[in-house]
Design a protein around this motif. Structure first.
Motif, short mmCIF file in Angstrom:
data_model
loop_
_atom_site.label_atom_id
_atom_site.label_comp_id
_atom_site.label_asym_id
_atom_site.label_seq_id
_atom_site.Cartn_x
_atom_site.Cartn_y
_atom_site.Cartn_z
N LEU A 182 -23.57 2.34 11.43
CA LEU A 182 -23.07 2.90 12.80
C LEU A 182 -23.35 4.68 12.96
N GLY A 183 -24.40 5.22 11.87
CA GLY A 183 -24.95 6.28 11.90
C GLY A 183 -25.83 6.87 13.19
N LEU A 184 -26.34 5.75 13.80
CA LEU A 184 -27.26 6.28 15.05
C LEU A 184 -26.45 6.90 15.89
N ALA A 185 -24.82 5.95 16.08
CA ALA A 185 -24.08 5.94 16.61
C ALA A 185 -23.15 7.16 17.13
N ARG A 233 -14.55 3.08 12.12
CA ARG A 233 -15.19 1.77 10.70
C ARG A 233 -15.90 1.49 11.62
N GLY A 234 -16.31 1.12 12.63
CA GLY A 234 -17.22 0.51 13.66
C GLY A 234 -17.19 1.06 14.97
N VAL A 235 -18.52 1.48 15.81
CA VAL A 235 -18.82 1.74 16.97
C VAL A 235 -17.28 1.27 17.99
N LEU A 236 -16.60 1.92 18.14
CA LEU A 236 -15.56 1.35 19.41
C LEU A 236 -16.35 1.13 20.40
N VAL A 237 -15.70 -0.16 20.69
CA VAL A 237 -16.14 -0.90 22.18
C VAL A 237 -14.75 -1.42 22.85
N VAL A 273 -22.09 -4.80 20.97
CA VAL A 273 -21.89 -6.18 19.99
C VAL A 273 -22.56 -6.10 18.81
N GLY A 274 -21.24 -7.71 18.04
CA GLY A 274 -21.97 -7.47 16.51
C GLY A 274 -21.06 -7.02 15.60
N GLU A 275 -21.84 -7.08 14.14
CA GLU A 275 -20.52 -6.57 13.68
C GLU A 275 -21.10 -4.51 13.01
N CYS A 276 -21.74 -4.35 14.04
CA CYS A 276 -21.90 -2.65 14.03
C CYS A 276 -20.31 -2.46 15.04
N VAL A 277 -19.25 -2.99 15.15
CA VAL A 277 -18.22 -2.40 16.54
C VAL A 277 -17.48 -2.59 15.97
N GLU A 278 -16.29 -2.19 16.36
CA GLU A 278 -14.54 -2.32 16.15
C GLU A 278 -13.79 -1.80 17.35
#
Lengths: 118, 814
Positions: free
Chosen positions: B245-248, B257-261, B275-280
């Protein structure tokens, strides 16, 4: 000829050889005055005997591939049950079954049935 | 009208799936550009394990090839890493400094493998298990042999361990917890799993805390907290993943923990989706493929301005290690207000967890056929009190009467999930089959995606096809070899190599044959594949040969045999002809006929006479013509430049050389050659499996002809100048066919299936490949060129030719 055969078949069972004589998943032929008999040995060492004629076009079943308790005829791939002689569907027919006895590794065939046409 | 510009950062399975849904809904909604940090197209990451084990190749796990991007007008920038997002300017910057503007942005950066910062973690020889580069590194290490240590006994770690073991390494798995896969399995199933893993020769150490990775310039071992040291040349870290999630974060998006959606998969910036494994999402991060696909569906709708609702996913797990059946779903932790139902049998463990009469979790080991049904019950949240007593026995018992498998599938509700990976339910599959008139598995995969990812629901999808189409459904796209297995010829061959299977019983055991000893269709095929793959090592199984190959003569309709000796290139001599005449007389052979392949056929020989006939022919120097073999039959020639006024080259001589080189070789089906000395083509080389037409400038090599049930002219493979190169190419071509052809598949059918261009590339253009094929052919021939007749004259397989007994002929005159 009849006379000779009656002499030969006074006993109901005739010893034809040992289980070891037949290859596993294979077959040997027993020549008889009433036609050839194919003796089969399955993977589990069960021994079977059929008249060596496919009910379809008389292919020699002894030359077929043995699998499970069945043999596939070498001529046109009909599958015949070694236990009952019945042809597996959708084909129909029945090969003659000969009684088999195995005692201490020795195979005897029930030849009494042969004279009756088996 | 200019279209809105959609930029996609990341090109994994989630991103690919969003695009598919997007194009399905509206092909022209966006002008799409995809940035992929990996230098590749989109591949099926959950199938890395079969690639590692050698059961599949990279090409087999591609999801979208270059053509797909082209077809859909997508700009794919491979090896372009996005390093910054400027939300005010609505643009991204790549590592190379390029700036791309966007209207909508999709972040699908996935996750990074967790690397524990142990001493030595940066040494060469320490790898993660995440992408194809990791797999390549592991395979390269495996090629050198030695021991691998896998840190982490979860899903990925165990798949890596099994793959490395299949690649020939010694493997030790270190797991911190007391039982394997503790997040997906309860201790009982974990124990069974550990036993199964250990039975494969993989060492498992639980409660193992790694202290350090040892080595100076590269890995030499691992040290545990208790002081134990394990020597190894490879360390695989498979301890988990962390959302990337560095970029976000740097773009100022809200992250935890992940990019919040939100439920529509929107980030804190309404123009940026993720979407995907980068999101929370609702406090959950996911590492399995099914939730990613659920998210992708919702995100695609969101991008089109019609936000859907993602509610989170109940996940199910399957281990993709061949031969281990394991399934878990839902929540199966013990708690006061829960009841459990347990069933055990040798090698089988099933446990269901109920709460308030609703199934909330299931763990299955050994028998997993009902996994989908249990998963369906868990997701449906239905009361199961009425079938509670029989629930553990699965669907066929829980209802009324037991159903056969097809009927059981037919009885599933329309919303029953069939394909967990792609979230496809029964209703969608059946509906699509009916609406589009689909008739086979491939088409169903194309149209619905069901069974197109990990493939484990393939049998279910096939049963749905059968249930929907009834008798109209005859065969799967991948035809099983026979009723004894669900595997096709190609898969069986690949697995024979990958697993080093060297006998028919080994193949049947390891590949799960459904019959005890196969049938008349699979046994001859397996026998051939093993002969081809392990020359000199595999012992031919005569009981798996058709009768003709077992007794080296051709059975005729009356049970007699025909005998055809070899005549090299169609040449014979007075002495040979005399010997043949003598044999015909001596054994009362009723018919002597000249064959189409320029030799002589003795028809009507009794089986018991065969060895004696061969003995006499052998004395005159003749060997078996293999007129019965799935192997080299004849090389037909014309007289060529030696006699013919039109002949351009010595076609007879070349034919003899080819036959001397190739006799004795077994192949998927028969192989017939022809060599013509000029384009008048008197040897009819252009309807042979392999043919040569000599011309002034050299030798035109042909192949893939047929003149049997199908008539087909050959295709030209190439034109070469010398006889030596002609021979080399033909041997290489034959070997390629031997290795790729399916049993009973003639060369022209094989060429049709794999493509003439691919064959040409391998045996003509790629010199190294040609040389390797030639070498394998020659190696195989050192074992194959033994005259079967001479062996049998000496007494081999004597039982084949003599009756076991003669009865009832007592005293009767013969």
């Amino acid at each position: 000829m009849n006379q000779v055969l009656q002499t030969a078949f006074e006993e109901a069972w005739i010893t034809v050889g040992c289980v070891e004589d037949v290859p596993v998943l294979g077959s040997r032929v027993v020549k008889s005055a009433f036609g050839d008999i194919a003796v089969f040995r399955a993977a589990d060492d069960t021994v079977f005997a059929l008249r060596n004629e496919c009910p379809h076009k008389k292919g020699p079943l002894s030359e077929g591939i043995v699998h499970g308790h069945s043999v596939t005829c070498p001529l046109h791939n009909w599958v015949i049950s070694l236990r009952t002689g019945e042809v597996a569907g959708p084909d129909e027919g029945c090969a003659g079954v000969i009684g088999v006895k195995v005692e201490a590794g020795v195979i005897s065939l029930e030849v009494g049935r042969l004279a009756g046409g088996g | 009208m200019t279209r809105e510009k959609l930029l996609v950062v990341g090109n994994g399975m989630a991103a690919g799936r969003v695009l598919e849904h997007l194009f399905e809904a509206d092909r022209d909604a966006f002008d799409v550009t995809v940035f992929n940090a990996e230098p590749r197209v989109n591949y099926n990451r959950i199938m890395l394990s079969p690639v590692l084990s050698g059961e599949k190749a990279y090409e087999d796990i591609l999801i979208h090839d270059d053509q797909w991007y082209a077809d859909h007008g997508v700009t794919l920038l491979k090896g372009h890493k996005v390093v910054a997002i400027d939300r005010d300017a609505k643009a991204v910057t790549t590592a190379a400094g390029e700036v791309h503007g966007y209207d909508k942005l999709l972040i699908a950066t996935g996750s990074n493998p967790l690397i524990i910062p142990l001493p030595g973690h940066a040494l060469p020889g320490v790898v993660a298990y995440r992408d194809l580069d990791d797999v390549d590194a592991m395979k390269a290490a495996a090629a050198k042999g030695g021991r691998a240590v896998v840190i982490g006994g979860g899903l990925l770690g165990l798949e890596a361990a099994a793959g490395l073991k299949m690649q020939g390494m010694d493997v030790t798995v270190l797991h911190l917890m007391p039982t394997l896969m503790e997040r997906q399995l309860d201790p009982a199933a974990g124990y069974l799993l550990q036993r199964a893993i250990e039975a494969r020769g993989i060492e498992v150490i639980c409660k193992a805390n790694t202290h350090a990775i040892l080595g100076d310039t590269r890995v030499t071992g691992v040290k545990l907290d208790d002081g134990r040291e394990i020597d190894c040349s490879l360390v695989v870290m498979a301890v988990g993943i962390r959302p990337n999630l560095g970029l976000a974060r740097e773009a100022g998006l809200e992250v935890n923990r992940g990019v919040l959606v939100d439920d529509a998969m929107r980030t804190s910036d309404p123009d940026i989706f993720s979407v995907g494994e980068c999101v929370e999402h609702r406090g959950q991060c996911y590492g399995l493929v099914a939730p990613l696909y659920d998210m992708a569906k919702v995100a695609a709708r969101g991008l089109l301005g019609e936000p859907g609702v993602y509610k989170g996913s109940v996940t199910a797990t399957k281990l993709k290690v061949t031969g281990i059946d394991l399934f878990s779903a839902g929540d199966f932790a013990d708690a006061k207000d829960r009841e459990e139902i347990v069933y055990r049998a040798p090698g089988v463990y099933k446990r269901l967890v109920l709460k308030d009469n609703v199934l909330i979790g299931a763990v299955l080991y050994g028998e997993t056929a009902d996994g989908t049904w249990f998963f369906d019950l868990i997701r449906g949240g239905k009361y199961v009190s009425e079938m509670r007593d029989t629930l553990i026995f699965g669907q066929s018992y829980a209802g009324a009467a037991p159903l056969d498998p097809t009927a059981a599938v037919a009885a599933l509700p329309d919303d029953a999930p069939i394909c967990g990976c792609n979230g496809v339910c029964k209703g969608k599959i059946v509906g699509t089959i009916t609406a589009k008139g689909l008739t086979n598995l491939d088409e169903v995969r194309t149209h619905t995606k069901a069974s197109a990812s990990c493939g484990s629901c393939t049998p279910l999808v096939e049963k749905l096809l059968a249930a929907t189409l009834g008798d109209a459904y005859s065969a799967a796209a991948v035809q099983p070899m026979c009723k004894c297995t669900d595997l096709g010829h190609d898969e069986v061959r690949r697995l024979i190599v990958a697993k080093g299977l060297k006998s028919i019983p080994a193949v049947m055991q390891d590949l799960g044959w459904k019959t005890s000893c196969g049938c008349a269709r699979c046994r001859p095929a397996l026998n051939y594949y093993l002969i081809c793959e392990w020359p000199g090592e595999y012992q031919d199984d005569s009981q798996s040969r058709f009768i003709n190959e077992r007794v080296h003569a051709n059975i005729q309709k009356d049970g007699t045999y025909s005998v055809v000796p070899r005549m090299w290139g169609g040449l014979t001599t007075a002495a040979e002809l005399r010997a043949i005449a003598d044999v015909a007389d001596k054994f009362n052979i009723p018919t002597v006929k000249v064959t189409g392949g320029q030799r002589i056929d003795l028809l009507g020989v009794r089986k018991e006479d065969l060895p004696a006939v061969w003995a006499d022919l052998g004395k005159a120097g003749m060997i078996s013509g293999a007129a019965y073999a799935k192997g080299l039959r004849t090389v037909k020639t014309c007289v060529g430049s030696e006699w013919c006024r039109f002949g351009t080259q010595d076609s007879t001589g070349l034919g003899v050389k080819l036959e001397k080189l190739m006799w004795g070789s077994w192949s998927p089906a028969k192989v017939k050659l022809g060599v013509s000395g000029c384009p008048r083509n008197c040897a009819e080389a252009t309807c042979k499996d392999i043919g040569v037409v000599c011309v002034d400038t050299g030798y035109e090599i042909h192949f893939a002809g047929a003149a049997g049930m199908h008539i087909k002219g050959t295709e030209v493979l190439t034109l070469v100048e010398t006889e030596a190169e002609t021979i080399e190419i033909i041997a290489a071509l034959t070997q390629l066919y031997r290795e790729q052809g399916r049993y009973l598949e003639r060369i022209y059918k094989w060429a049709d299936r794999v493509g003439t261009a691919s064959i040409k590339a391998q045996v003509v253009d790629d010199r190294a490949r040609r040389a390797a094929l030639l070498e394998r052919f020659l190696h195989s021939q050192t074992f194959a060129q033994v005259d079967p007749w001479a062996e049998r004259v000496k007494g081999l397989d004597a039982h084949e030719f003599a009756p076991m007994a003669a009865i009832g002929f007592k005293e009767a005159a013969e």
